[in-house]
Design a protein around this motif. Structure first.
Motif, PDB file in Angstrom:
ATOM      1  N   LEU A  72      -3.536  12.855  -2.384  1.00 40.89           N
ATOM      2  CA  LEU A  72      -4.850  12.803  -3.391  1.00 40.89           C
ATOM      3  C   LEU A  72      -6.101  12.397  -2.648  1.00 40.89           C
ATOM      4  O   LEU A  72      -7.319  12.057  -3.021  1.00 40.89           O
ATOM      5  CB  LEU A  72      -4.838  11.993  -4.578  1.00 40.89           C
ATOM      6  CG  LEU A  72      -3.659  12.053  -5.566  1.00 40.89           C
ATOM      7  CD1 LEU A  72      -3.605  11.144  -6.523  1.00 40.89           C
ATOM      8  CD2 LEU A  72      -3.836  13.505  -5.992  1.00 40.89           C
ATOM      9  N   GLN A 107      -1.788   4.962 -13.864  1.00 44.07           N
ATOM     10  CA  GLN A 107      -1.981   5.019 -12.377  1.00 44.07           C
ATOM     11  C   GLN A 107      -2.903   6.133 -12.158  1.00 44.07           C
ATOM     12  O   GLN A 107      -2.877   7.138 -12.729  1.00 44.07           O
ATOM     13  CB  GLN A 107      -0.547   5.282 -11.662  1.00 44.07           C
ATOM     14  CG  GLN A 107      -0.823   5.310 -10.377  1.00 44.07           C
ATOM     15  CD  GLN A 107       0.649   5.619  -9.498  1.00 44.07           C
ATOM     16  OE1 GLN A 107       0.822   6.589  -9.347  1.00 44.07           O
ATOM     17  NE2 GLN A 107       1.266   4.523  -9.127  1.00 44.07           N
ATOM     18  N   GLY A 108      -3.576   5.882 -11.058  1.00 47.69           N
ATOM     19  CA  GLY A 108      -4.446   6.810 -10.670  1.00 47.69           C
ATOM     20  C   GLY A 108      -5.010   6.643  -9.297  1.00 47.69           C
ATOM     21  O   GLY A 108      -5.094   5.625  -8.624  1.00 47.69           O
ATOM     22  N   GLY A 109      -5.755   7.843  -8.481  1.00 52.98           N
ATOM     23  CA  GLY A 109      -6.532   7.447  -7.604  1.00 52.98           C
ATOM     24  C   GLY A 109      -7.564   6.243  -7.472  1.00 52.98           C
ATOM     25  O   GLY A 109      -7.967   6.004  -8.892  1.00 52.98           O
ATOM     26  N   GLU A 110      -8.329   6.082  -6.745  1.00 49.91           N
ATOM     27  CA  GLU A 110      -9.498   4.948  -7.089  1.00 49.91           C
ATOM     28  C   GLU A 110     -10.593   5.876  -7.406  1.00 49.91           C
ATOM     29  O   GLU A 110     -11.366   6.377  -6.571  1.00 49.91           O
ATOM     30  CB  GLU A 110      -9.703   4.226  -5.902  1.00 49.91           C
ATOM     31  CG  GLU A 110      -8.358   3.195  -5.734  1.00 49.91           C
ATOM     32  CD  GLU A 110      -8.720   2.232  -4.563  1.00 49.91           C
ATOM     33  OE1 GLU A 110      -9.831   1.730  -4.401  1.00 49.91           O
ATOM     34  OE2 GLU A 110      -7.554   1.572  -4.061  1.00 49.91           O
ATOM     35  N   SER A 138      -2.114   0.338 -12.325  1.00 47.71           N
ATOM     36  CA  SER A 138      -1.895   0.902 -10.909  1.00 47.71           C
ATOM     37  C   SER A 138      -2.932   1.561 -10.428  1.00 47.71           C
ATOM     38  O   SER A 138      -3.073   3.025 -10.269  1.00 47.71           O
ATOM     39  CB  SER A 138      -0.562   1.523 -10.654  1.00 47.71           C
ATOM     40  OG  SER A 138      -0.552   1.681  -9.273  1.00 47.71           O
ATOM     41  N   LEU A 139      -4.246   0.953 -10.335  1.00 50.21           N
ATOM     42  CA  LEU A 139      -5.611   1.686 -10.091  1.00 50.21           C
ATOM     43  C   LEU A 139      -6.199   1.148  -8.511  1.00 50.21           C
ATOM     44  O   LEU A 139      -7.375   1.469  -8.472  1.00 50.21           O
ATOM     45  CB  LEU A 139      -6.473   1.249 -11.154  1.00 50.21           C
ATOM     46  CG  LEU A 139      -5.913   1.778 -12.734  1.00 50.21           C
ATOM     47  CD1 LEU A 139      -6.697   1.281 -13.613  1.00 50.21           C
ATOM     48  CD2 LEU A 139      -5.655   3.239 -12.693  1.00 50.21           C
ATOM     49  N   GLY A 140      -5.142   0.705  -8.076  1.00 52.60           N
ATOM     50  CA  GLY A 140      -5.857   0.236  -6.523  1.00 52.60           C
ATOM     51  C   GLY A 140      -6.679  -0.865  -6.299  1.00 52.60           C
ATOM     52  O   GLY A 140      -6.489  -1.777  -7.208  1.00 52.60           O
ATOM     53  N   LEU A 160       0.172  -2.861  -6.862  1.00 50.54           N
ATOM     54  CA  LEU A 160      -0.626  -2.600  -5.909  1.00 50.54           C
ATOM     55  C   LEU A 160       0.304  -2.924  -4.747  1.00 50.54           C
ATOM     56  O   LEU A 160       0.351  -3.962  -4.213  1.00 50.54           O
ATOM     57  CB  LEU A 160      -1.871  -3.698  -5.858  1.00 50.54           C
ATOM     58  CG  LEU A 160      -2.661  -3.218  -4.760  1.00 50.54           C
ATOM     59  CD1 LEU A 160      -3.528  -2.074  -5.013  1.00 50.54           C
ATOM     60  CD2 LEU A 160      -3.869  -4.284  -4.665  1.00 50.54           C
ATOM     61  N   ARG A 183      -6.232  -5.766   0.924  1.00 49.05           N
ATOM     62  CA  ARG A 183      -5.325  -5.502   0.114  1.00 49.05           C
ATOM     63  C   ARG A 183      -4.412  -6.642  -0.246  1.00 49.05           C
ATOM     64  O   ARG A 183      -4.093  -6.802  -1.261  1.00 49.05           O
ATOM     65  CB  ARG A 183      -4.579  -4.260   1.147  1.00 49.05           C
ATOM     66  CG  ARG A 183      -3.326  -3.499   0.493  1.00 49.05           C
ATOM     67  CD  ARG A 183      -3.823  -2.370  -0.151  1.00 49.05           C
ATOM     68  NE  ARG A 183      -2.842  -1.756  -0.820  1.00 49.05           N
ATOM     69  CZ  ARG A 183      -3.159  -0.716  -1.916  1.00 49.05           C
ATOM     70  NH1 ARG A 183      -4.575  -0.225  -2.105  1.00 49.05           N
ATOM     71  NH2 ARG A 183      -2.540   0.134  -2.437  1.00 49.05           N
ATOM     72  N   TYR A 306      -1.155  16.017  -9.472  1.00 50.90           N
ATOM     73  CA  TYR A 306      -1.023  14.700  -8.855  1.00 50.90           C
ATOM     74  C   TYR A 306       0.176  14.722  -7.779  1.00 50.90           C
ATOM     75  O   TYR A 306       1.185  14.274  -7.904  1.00 50.90           O
ATOM     76  CB  TYR A 306      -0.593  13.608 -10.026  1.00 50.90           C
ATOM     77  CG  TYR A 306      -1.134  12.301  -9.795  1.00 50.90           C
ATOM     78  CD1 TYR A 306      -2.129  11.685 -10.165  1.00 50.90           C
ATOM     79  CD2 TYR A 306       0.259  11.492  -9.374  1.00 50.90           C
ATOM     80  CE1 TYR A 306      -2.240  10.513  -9.910  1.00 50.90           C
ATOM     81  CE2 TYR A 306      -0.117  10.135  -9.265  1.00 50.90           C
ATOM     82  CZ  TYR A 306      -1.281   9.646  -9.455  1.00 50.90           C
ATOM     83  OH  TYR A 306      -1.620   8.448  -9.471  1.00 50.90           O
ATOM     84  N   LEU A 308       1.010  13.803  -4.685  1.00 43.69           N
ATOM     85  CA  LEU A 308       0.922  12.270  -3.501  1.00 43.69           C
ATOM     86  C   LEU A 308       1.495  12.737  -2.333  1.00 43.69           C
ATOM     87  O   LEU A 308       1.293  12.613  -1.271  1.00 43.69           O
ATOM     88  CB  LEU A 308       1.563  11.100  -4.168  1.00 43.69           C
ATOM     89  CG  LEU A 308       0.956  10.567  -5.544  1.00 43.69           C
ATOM     90  CD1 LEU A 308       1.737   9.160  -5.794  1.00 43.69           C
ATOM     91  CD2 LEU A 308      -0.595  10.332  -5.462  1.00 43.69           C
TER      92      LEU A 308
HETATM   93  N1  MET Z   1      -4.668   4.140  -5.992  1.00 43.32           N
HETATM   94  C1  MET Z   1      -3.763   3.202  -6.365  1.00 43.32           C
HETATM   95  C2  MET Z   1      -3.341   2.550  -5.362  1.00 43.32           C
HETATM   96  O1  MET Z   1      -3.623   2.761  -4.058  1.00 43.32           O
HETATM   97  C3  MET Z   1      -2.551   3.804  -7.085  1.00 43.32           C
HETATM   98  C4  MET Z   1      -1.501   4.311  -6.316  1.00 43.32           C
HETATM   99  S1  MET Z   1      -1.825   5.759  -5.290  1.00 43.32           S
HETATM  100  C5  MET Z   1      -2.056   7.381  -6.633  1.00 43.32           C
HETATM  101  O2  MET Z   1      -2.522   1.452  -5.151  1.00 43.32           O
END
Ligand code: MET
Length: 345
Positions: A72, A107-110, A138-140, A160, A183, A306, A308
């Motif tokens: 992604l 959950q998703g990409g940022e 789970s959104l980064g 995370l 992080r 999706y 990954l």
């Molecule tokens: N983008 C988020 C993370 O880095 C969710 C998982 S990656 C699709 O934690």
């Protein structure tokens, strides 16, 4: 004999030398069964032969980051970008609840489309309609104020993954715009705010050494997270890591067992990535001490895109098929789906 001694000592003291850790990680197929059995018994002692289910809803394939391993990543021009609206997410959450699922994972990409206010509305509506359902995000990485506001809105858990606890290794997996310190600080903040917090790592990622996994374990022992997400690195063909070898099933199973021994009450998923490298990967993960499954209950259009990593399971099936098959799969190994919400105790 030596393996059991190491397991017992680690279980009792919560300390393990690098030498003993290496011994466990180098066990052959037959010897590793003792390690898996030790960890499995701990899981059964704490949870019975019951598995917590989380309904995974992937909300966006947009991402502003460029993690070298992820399909992604922003620079990937071959990925179709899609996102779900509030209404679509609410529908899917409602559908999951109908299936008997008591935790929704978003959950998703940022993706900056999901402003704090937009996310708050989603959480508000899910909690209003289903007060007994847990919400996992789970959104980064986000602003710490966002984390706090999301917690206040009623989100229960946050995943995370730290990916690796070595700063130099982290920088080889991510571009310099992504900071290892942020992080880790984010994970600490989430835990501080009272989220049931999940960290986690990829096993077999490029440049990873056994020492790195040992550091990951020590981080887990120090942080005491409520969840740890562990999966194999799997190359994705449109990323800079396309030509690297993937992580090995046995290495993931061993780490799962070791992490289970580190905290017998931990919420430990047998991940989709594990199920993607072996037909019975998720079952094997459970038999090595995992106690959570996260079937994909999201929208087909998202799931198709999706990606990954390559050969991800659940991308081609219809809505909720991934969940539907689980009861039978679990039955075959003597387990069943738990009816509980599955909070950390
Ligand atoms: N983008 C988020 C993370 O880095 C969710 C998982 S990656 C699709 O934690």
């Amino acid at each position: 004999m030596k393996t059991l001694k190491i397991c017992e000592k680690f279980y009792n003291t919560k300390e393990i030398s690098f030498e003993d850790f290496s011994h466990l990680m180098n066990l052959d197929k037959v010897e590793a069964e003792d390690l898996y059995a030790f960890a499995r018994d701990l899981a059964v002692k704490n949870f019975g032969r019951e598995i917590y289910i989380r309904g995974l809803i992937e909300i966006s394939t947009y991402c502003k980051n460029n993690c070298y391993y992820c399909g992604l990543r922003l620079a990937n021009k071959n990925t179709k970008r899609l996102r779900l609206s509030k209404e679509e997410i609410l529908d899917l959450a409602s559908h999951s609840v109908d299936l008997g699922i008591k935790t929704i994972v978003m959950q998703g990409g940022e993706d900056d489309f999901y402003s704090l206010d937009y996310l708050k509305e989603i959480i508000y509506h899910i909690k209003e309609k289903f007060p007994d359902v847990a919400i996992t995000l789970s959104l980064g990485e986000r602003d710490f104020q966002d984390f706090e506001a999301l917690k206040n809105m009623g989100a229960d858990r946050y995943l995370l993954r730290h990916e690796t606890y070595s700063k130099s290794h982290y920088q080889r997996l991510h571009p310099s715009s992504m900071k290892f310190e942020n992080r880790i600080d984010s994970i600490l903040k989430l835990k501080d705010l009272g989220f049931q917090t999940g960290c986690g790592m990829m096993v077999g990622s490029p440049y990873q050494r056994l020492e790195n996994l040992y550091e990951d374990l020590k981080f887990i022992l120090k942080l005491r997270p409520q969840m740890v997400g562990i999966g194999p690195f799997i190359p994705q063909h449109d990323t800079p890591f396309r030509d690297f070898e993937g992580g090995k099933l046995e290495d993931v199973l061993k780490i799962l067992s070791i992490v289970r021994i580190a905290d017998e009450k931990l919420l430990l998923p047998s991940t989709t990535a594990l199920g993607s490298i072996d037909e019975f990967g998720r079952e094997k993960g459970i038999l090595a001490g995992a106690n959570v499954l996260m079937p994909n209950v999201g929208a087909e259009k998202l799931r198709k895109n999706y990606k990954l990593y390559d050969n991800k399971i659940g991308t081609e099936v219809q809505n909720s098929d991934d969940f539907m098959g689980l009861e039978k799969k679990l039955e075959k190994i003597g387990y069943k789906i738990s009816k509980s919400r599955g909070d950390y105790k």
